[in-house]
Design a protein around this motif. Structure first.
Motif, PDB file in Angstrom:
ATOM      1  N   ARG A   1       6.792  23.531 -16.471  1.00  0.00           N
ATOM      2  CA  ARG A   1       7.485  22.684 -15.491  1.00  0.00           C
ATOM      3  C   ARG A   1       7.706  21.277 -16.023  1.00  0.00           C
ATOM      4  O   ARG A   1       6.952  20.799 -16.857  1.00  0.00           O
ATOM      5  CB  ARG A   1       6.678  22.628 -14.190  1.00  0.00           C
ATOM      6  N   CYS A   2       8.716  20.631 -15.493  1.00  0.00           N
ATOM      7  CA  CYS A   2       8.984  19.275 -15.958  1.00  0.00           C
ATOM      8  C   CYS A   2       9.593  18.442 -14.847  1.00  0.00           C
ATOM      9  O   CYS A   2      10.292  18.958 -13.979  1.00  0.00           O
ATOM     10  CB  CYS A   2       9.906  19.305 -17.175  1.00  0.00           C
ATOM     11  N   ASN A   3       9.323  17.153 -14.896  1.00  0.00           N
ATOM     12  CA  ASN A   3       9.890  16.218 -13.927  1.00  0.00           C
ATOM     13  C   ASN A   3      11.181  15.576 -14.449  1.00  0.00           C
ATOM     14  O   ASN A   3      11.762  14.742 -13.781  1.00  0.00           O
ATOM     15  CB  ASN A   3       8.856  15.145 -13.554  1.00  0.00           C
ATOM     16  N   PHE A   4      11.614  15.925 -15.687  1.00  0.00           N
ATOM     17  CA  PHE A   4      12.901  15.489 -16.225  1.00  0.00           C
ATOM     18  C   PHE A   4      13.799  16.727 -16.359  1.00  0.00           C
ATOM     19  O   PHE A   4      13.301  17.855 -16.326  1.00  0.00           O
ATOM     20  CB  PHE A   4      12.745  14.881 -17.633  1.00  0.00           C
ATOM     21  N   ARG A   5      15.082  16.488 -16.565  1.00  0.00           N
ATOM     22  CA  ARG A   5      16.015  17.595 -16.833  1.00  0.00           C
ATOM     23  C   ARG A   5      16.835  17.234 -18.067  1.00  0.00           C
ATOM     24  O   ARG A   5      18.070  17.117 -17.993  1.00  0.00           O
ATOM     25  CB  ARG A   5      16.938  17.824 -15.615  1.00  0.00           C
ATOM     26  N   CYS A   6      16.141  17.011 -19.191  1.00  0.00           N
ATOM     27  CA  CYS A   6      16.833  16.550 -20.401  1.00  0.00           C
ATOM     28  C   CYS A   6      17.933  17.526 -20.808  1.00  0.00           C
ATOM     29  O   CYS A   6      17.724  18.742 -20.841  1.00  0.00           O
ATOM     30  CB  CYS A   6      15.850  16.388 -21.553  1.00  0.00           C
ATOM     31  N   GLN A   7      19.073  16.948 -21.163  1.00  0.00           N
ATOM     32  CA  GLN A   7      20.233  17.793 -21.465  1.00  0.00           C
ATOM     33  C   GLN A   7      19.998  18.706 -22.648  1.00  0.00           C
ATOM     34  O   GLN A   7      20.599  19.763 -22.745  1.00  0.00           O
ATOM     35  CB  GLN A   7      21.431  16.895 -21.755  1.00  0.00           C
ATOM     36  N   TYR A   8      19.130  18.292 -23.588  1.00  0.00           N
ATOM     37  CA  TYR A   8      18.920  19.119 -24.778  1.00  0.00           C
ATOM     38  C   TYR A   8      17.823  20.162 -24.577  1.00  0.00           C
ATOM     39  O   TYR A   8      17.536  20.949 -25.464  1.00  0.00           O
ATOM     40  CB  TYR A   8      18.600  18.252 -26.005  1.00  0.00           C
ATOM     41  N   CYS A   9      17.182  20.162 -23.413  1.00  0.00           N
ATOM     42  CA  CYS A   9      16.013  21.021 -23.236  1.00  0.00           C
ATOM     43  C   CYS A   9      16.096  21.853 -21.945  1.00  0.00           C
ATOM     44  O   CYS A   9      16.107  23.072 -21.980  1.00  0.00           O
ATOM     45  CB  CYS A   9      14.771  20.144 -23.227  1.00  0.00           C
ATOM     46  N   MET A  10      16.163  21.179 -20.816  1.00  0.00           N
ATOM     47  CA  MET A  10      16.146  21.884 -19.521  1.00  0.00           C
ATOM     48  C   MET A  10      17.137  21.208 -18.576  1.00  0.00           C
ATOM     49  O   MET A  10      16.747  20.556 -17.611  1.00  0.00           O
ATOM     50  CB  MET A  10      14.739  21.794 -18.926  1.00  0.00           C
ATOM     51  N   PRO A  11      18.460  21.324 -18.869  1.00  0.00           N
ATOM     52  CA  PRO A  11      19.441  20.586 -18.063  1.00  0.00           C
ATOM     53  C   PRO A  11      19.424  21.003 -16.593  1.00  0.00           C
ATOM     54  O   PRO A  11      19.777  20.210 -15.724  1.00  0.00           O
ATOM     55  CB  PRO A  11      20.775  20.916 -18.715  1.00  0.00           C
TER      56      PRO A  11
ATOM     57  N   GLY B   1       4.341  20.697 -23.296  1.00  0.00           N
ATOM     58  CA  GLY B   1       4.863  21.445 -22.157  1.00  0.00           C
ATOM     59  C   GLY B   1       6.331  21.753 -22.398  1.00  0.00           C
ATOM     60  O   GLY B   1       6.779  21.704 -23.548  1.00  0.00           O
ATOM     61  N   GLY B   2       7.069  21.886 -21.388  1.00  0.00           N
ATOM     62  CA  GLY B   2       7.166  21.207 -20.132  1.00  0.00           C
ATOM     63  C   GLY B   2       6.550  19.796 -20.206  1.00  0.00           C
ATOM     64  O   GLY B   2       6.406  19.222 -21.266  1.00  0.00           O
ATOM     65  N   GLU B   3       6.248  19.285 -19.061  1.00  0.00           N
ATOM     66  CA  GLU B   3       5.623  17.975 -19.067  1.00  0.00           C
ATOM     67  C   GLU B   3       4.122  18.164 -18.810  1.00  0.00           C
ATOM     68  O   GLU B   3       3.719  18.454 -17.683  1.00  0.00           O
ATOM     69  CB  GLU B   3       6.270  17.058 -18.022  1.00  0.00           C
TER      70      GLU B   3
ATOM     71  N   THR C   1       4.367  13.839 -24.560  1.00  0.00           N
ATOM     72  CA  THR C   1       4.741  13.624 -23.159  1.00  0.00           C
ATOM     73  C   THR C   1       6.038  12.835 -23.062  1.00  0.00           C
ATOM     74  O   THR C   1       6.403  12.103 -23.987  1.00  0.00           O
ATOM     75  CB  THR C   1       3.617  12.861 -22.414  1.00  0.00           C
ATOM     76  N   ASN C   2       6.692  12.969 -21.912  1.00  0.00           N
ATOM     77  CA  ASN C   2       7.870  12.122 -21.676  1.00  0.00           C
ATOM     78  C   ASN C   2       7.455  10.729 -21.192  1.00  0.00           C
ATOM     79  O   ASN C   2       8.299   9.861 -21.004  1.00  0.00           O
ATOM     80  CB  ASN C   2       8.847  12.787 -20.700  1.00  0.00           C
ATOM     81  N   GLY C   3       6.177  10.521 -20.955  1.00  0.00           N
ATOM     82  CA  GLY C   3       5.651   9.183 -20.677  1.00  0.00           C
ATOM     83  C   GLY C   3       5.699   8.728 -19.232  1.00  0.00           C
ATOM     84  O   GLY C   3       5.071   7.728 -18.867  1.00  0.00           O
TER      85      GLY C   3
ATOM     86  N   PHE D   1      12.632  25.381 -25.072  1.00  0.00           N
ATOM     87  CA  PHE D   1      11.670  24.416 -25.610  1.00  0.00           C
ATOM     88  C   PHE D   1      10.636  24.027 -24.564  1.00  0.00           C
ATOM     89  O   PHE D   1       9.511  23.690 -24.889  1.00  0.00           O
ATOM     90  CB  PHE D   1      12.403  23.168 -26.105  1.00  0.00           C
ATOM     91  N   TYR D   2      11.049  24.050 -23.289  1.00  0.00           N
ATOM     92  CA  TYR D   2      10.104  23.659 -22.246  1.00  0.00           C
ATOM     93  C   TYR D   2       9.022  24.720 -22.046  1.00  0.00           C
ATOM     94  O   TYR D   2       7.986  24.455 -21.467  1.00  0.00           O
ATOM     95  CB  TYR D   2      10.820  23.360 -20.915  1.00  0.00           C
ATOM     96  N   GLU D   3       9.275  25.949 -22.538  1.00  0.00           N
ATOM     97  CA  GLU D   3       8.227  26.976 -22.456  1.00  0.00           C
ATOM     98  C   GLU D   3       7.280  26.846 -23.651  1.00  0.00           C
ATOM     99  O   GLU D   3       6.062  26.916 -23.512  1.00  0.00           O
ATOM    100  CB  GLU D   3       8.861  28.374 -22.435  1.00  0.00           C
TER     101      GLU D   3
HETATM  102 FE1  SF4 Z   1      12.742  16.593 -21.377  1.00  0.00          FE
HETATM  103 FE2  SF4 Z   1      10.275  17.188 -22.310  1.00  0.00          FE
HETATM  104 FE3  SF4 Z   1      11.039  17.886 -19.880  1.00  0.00          FE
HETATM  105 FE4  SF4 Z   1      12.135  19.100 -21.929  1.00  0.00          FE
HETATM  106  S1  SF4 Z   1      10.028  19.231 -21.378  1.00  0.00           S
HETATM  107  S2  SF4 Z   1      13.169  18.384 -20.065  1.00  0.00           S
HETATM  108  S3  SF4 Z   1      12.210  17.411 -23.414  1.00  0.00           S
HETATM  109  S4  SF4 Z   1      10.853  15.801 -20.662  1.00  0.00           S
END
Ligand code: SF4
Ligand code: SAM
Length: 321
Positions: free
Chosen positions: A20-30, A67-69, A96-98, A316-318
């Motif tokens: 799981r992630c709290n971002f939706r980075c375009q290159y990873c989990m849009p 992660g994920g995050e 981490t995404n920080g 990548f998030y997996e």
């Molecule tokens: Fe972005 Fe990391 Fe989340 Fe992927 S796992 S969407 S790279 S913050």
């Protein structure tokens, strides 16, 4: 010692503690995946730790939580402490995404974490928001300062993308240099989960830096995927992670474990084997046999290439990147 089917020593385990992630980075989990792995399928810290102990006993000397995050996983500092207390001299790091670092950095440092990699793709609020699809920059920068204040050794990761943040390579390099932080530029790795984006190749990233500086090739430090360069004018060292290069996999020393117990030999390929049943049942011999098999089957190299590139189906998030 763990040796793979191609004679490479494997001493590095990357553990993805959540997809799981709290971002939706375009290159990873849009986009949010159609469904998350059900919570009950995730291995507990205790079960993940059974495998980690085995891996350490067999020769793993470096562990990275990702992660994920990873900071979305409740009480991650408890997990850090479990690993640290088992082997205090283990090289234990986090990617981490920080975003959640302002409130977690201190507890992580107290639990025994030493090193942290933070993703920072832009210093412009609007561009960060375009990439992560969320207004993130303020908290990420605050997180970096908090991590510095509690004494964590920091590296910054940037993925340069054409027409989005490629004009900021030098700005991010200066941001990191001024703070005594190593920055690593990562080539965008094409994958079927990403959006319609294009990354810069390593040589294009270096061209951008050469507009201001003279750079000198240093080499890889150990089995690190990052190739280091030094800026002649000021001695600053930065890294480039360029998996599209044909010799990138020669010194690969890593395997990956996901939150649901998949043991993954290579970031590019779909192949994985599950250790979930073995660790849940406390059958460490069975887990050891699966580990041995994954090492035997570890592919020789990925299939990212500069010229002919289908991309990977892996998320990548997996896997934790
Ligand atoms: Fe972005 Fe990391 Fe989340 Fe992927 S796992 S969407 S790279 S913050
Ligand atoms: N969420 C954390 C973060 O973003 O740092 C940890 C997981 S993330 C998958 C780990 C690293 O993989 C990050 O540095 C991220 O920039 C990188 N990454 C994700 N997708 C990528 C891609 N398609 N190509 C290159 N790097 C990627």
């Amino acid at each position: 010692m763990l040796i793979d089917g191609h004679g490479r020593t494997v001493n590095y385990l990357r553990v993805s503690v959540t997809e799981r992630c709290n971002f939706r980075c375009q290159y990873c989990m849009p986009e949010k995946p159609f469904s998350w792995v059900p919570q009950e399928n995730l291995l507990s810290f205790e079960d993940l730790f059974k495998f980690i102990k085995l891996a350490i006993d067999e020769g793993v000397t470096k562990i990275r939580l990702t992660g994920g995050e990873p900071l979305l996983r409740q009480d991650l500092d408890r997990f850090v402490a479990m690993i640290h207390d088992y082997k205090p001299d283990i090289d234990l790091a986090l990617t981490t995404n920080g975003y959640l670092l302002p409130e977690t950095a201190e507890r992580l440092a107290n639990a025994g974490l030493k090193r942290i990699n933070i993703s920072l793709d832009s210093l412009k609020p609007a561009v960060s928001a375009q990439i992560a699809q969320k207004n993130v920059l303020g908290k990420v920068l605050e997180g970096i300062e908090k991590a510095r204040a509690v004494g964590l050794e920091i590296k910054i990761n940037m993925v340069p993308l054409k027409g989005i943040n490629d004009g900021e390579i030098l700005d991010l390099l200066e941001y990191a240099r001024e703070r005594g932080i190593r920055i690593r530029f990562i080539e965008y790795m094409e994958n079927s989960h990403a959006g319609e984006i294009q990354g810069l190749l390593g040589k294009e990233i270096l061209e951008e830096i050469k507009k201001r500086y003279t750079i000198r090739k240093l080499g890889r430090s150990g089995a690190s995927p990052s190739f280091n360069y030094e800026i002649e004018e000021n001695g600053y060292i930065f890294g480039l992670i360029d998996p599209h290069k044909h010799d990138f996999c020669e010194s690969c020393n890593r395997i990956r474990l996901t939150a649901e117990g998949h043991l993954i030999p290579c970031l590019y390929f779909d192949e994985a084997q599950s250790i979930a049943e073995a660790v849940r049942g406390g059958d460490i011999d069975a887990a050891a046999e699966i580990l041995a098999q994954v090492l035997r089957d570890k592919p020789k190299e990925n299939r990212w290439s500069e010229t002919d590139n289908e991309g990977s189906n892996r998320a990548f998030y997996e896997t934790g990147g």
